[in-house]
Design a protein around this motif. Structure first.
Motif, PDB file in Angstrom:
ATOM      1  N   SER A 165      35.038  45.721  37.957  1.00 34.86           N
ATOM      2  CA  SER A 165      35.685  45.762  39.269  1.00 34.86           C
ATOM      3  C   SER A 165      37.153  45.358  39.197  1.00 34.86           C
ATOM      4  N   THR A 166      37.962  46.082  39.956  1.00 35.80           N
ATOM      5  CA  THR A 166      39.356  45.691  40.143  1.00 35.80           C
ATOM      6  C   THR A 166      39.682  45.583  41.625  1.00 35.80           C
ATOM      7  N   ASN A 167      38.721  45.933  42.467  1.00 29.93           N
ATOM      8  CA  ASN A 167      38.891  45.893  43.913  1.00 29.93           C
ATOM      9  C   ASN A 167      38.822  44.440  44.392  1.00 29.93           C
ATOM     10  N   ILE A 168      39.813  44.023  45.141  1.00 30.19           N
ATOM     11  CA  ILE A 168      39.891  42.634  45.600  1.00 30.19           C
ATOM     12  C   ILE A 168      38.704  42.266  46.476  1.00 30.19           C
ATOM     13  N   MET A 179      32.324  41.667  37.492  1.00 33.26           N
ATOM     14  CA  MET A 179      33.700  41.335  37.120  1.00 33.26           C
ATOM     15  C   MET A 179      34.219  42.243  36.011  1.00 33.26           C
ATOM     16  N   LYS A 232      40.427  36.745  36.492  1.00 41.27           N
ATOM     17  CA  LYS A 232      40.118  38.108  36.935  1.00 41.27           C
ATOM     18  C   LYS A 232      40.696  38.347  38.327  1.00 41.27           C
ATOM     19  N   GLN A 288      44.293  38.913  37.830  1.00 43.05           N
ATOM     20  CA  GLN A 288      44.539  40.241  37.274  1.00 43.05           C
ATOM     21  C   GLN A 288      44.353  41.344  38.317  1.00 43.05           C
ATOM     22  N   ALA A 289      43.514  41.084  39.325  1.00 46.73           N
ATOM     23  CA  ALA A 289      43.276  42.085  40.368  1.00 46.73           C
ATOM     24  C   ALA A 289      44.434  42.162  41.350  1.00 46.73           C
ATOM     25  N   GLY A 290      45.411  41.260  41.204  1.00 45.14           N
ATOM     26  CA  GLY A 290      46.598  41.342  42.036  1.00 45.14           C
ATOM     27  C   GLY A 290      46.766  40.222  43.042  1.00 45.14           C
ATOM     28  N   ASN A 300      36.927  42.642  29.965  1.00 45.07           N
ATOM     29  CA  ASN A 300      35.677  43.381  30.147  1.00 45.07           C
ATOM     30  C   ASN A 300      34.647  43.011  29.088  1.00 45.07           C
ATOM     31  N   ILE A 337      35.681  41.733  44.302  1.00 42.25           N
ATOM     32  CA  ILE A 337      35.816  40.457  43.598  1.00 42.25           C
ATOM     33  C   ILE A 337      35.506  39.301  44.551  1.00 42.25           C
TER      34      ILE A 337
END
Length: 157
Positions: free
Chosen positions: A62-65, A59, A3, A6-8, A131, A68
């Motif tokens: 959320s996609t915000n680093i 998780m 995850k 994936q969030a970058g 998800n 996370i």
């Protein structure tokens, strides 16, 4: 870890997040153990499971680093509230002469179940996405928390 990737986050940052989780776990284990001795091992264990479900629901959405990273902090606290606590609980409810056998049996089954759960999570992730995996795990953990809260005795056998 997937995850976070994936969030970058790059590979180095993902490793950093894992180190951060382990640092939180190590720093929280002793004070949480002291607190568990005061409130009871079962309560602390259930609290840890609830933290686990919060992390997994977080998780899922959320996609915000930074979020996370906060979830990995909570994940470290969860580990502190369940790992040593579960073994202490086992040592309290098993006969003194069987304590090592009980903890060894627990550890063996924990490893087998972790492998099976990870495989199932991987299948769910592959078929339905991250998800769904996190949501299903979070829901299952809520049910497990309820089970431990209301149906598990804490007295020695």
């Amino acid at each position: 870890m997937l995850k976070a990737k994936q969030a970058g986050l790059n590979d180095t940052a993902v490793i950093g997040v894992y180190i951060f989780y382990n640092l939180v776990y190590a720093l929280c284990a002793f004070p949480i153990g002291i607190f568990a001795d005061k409130i009871g091992l079962k309560k602390m264990f259930v609290f840890g499971l609830l933290l686990f479900s919060i992390v997994y629901f977080g998780m899922a959405f959320s996609t915000n680093i930074y979020t996370i990273a906060m979830l990995f902090f909570i994940y470290g606290v969860y580990a502190s509230a369940t790992e040593g606590i579960s073994k202490a609980w086992i040592s309290n409810i098993s006969d003194r002469k069987d304590t090592a056998t009980a903890i060894g049996t627990y550890s063996g089954f924990q490893s087998i179940c972790t492998m099976l759960a990870s495989s199932l999570a991987g299948l769910i992730w592959y078929q339905f996405g991250a998800n769904a995996t996190f949501i299903i795990t979070g829901i299952a953990t809520i049910f497990i928390s309820i089970y431990f809260s209301f149906f598990v005795e804490t007295k020695p056998l």
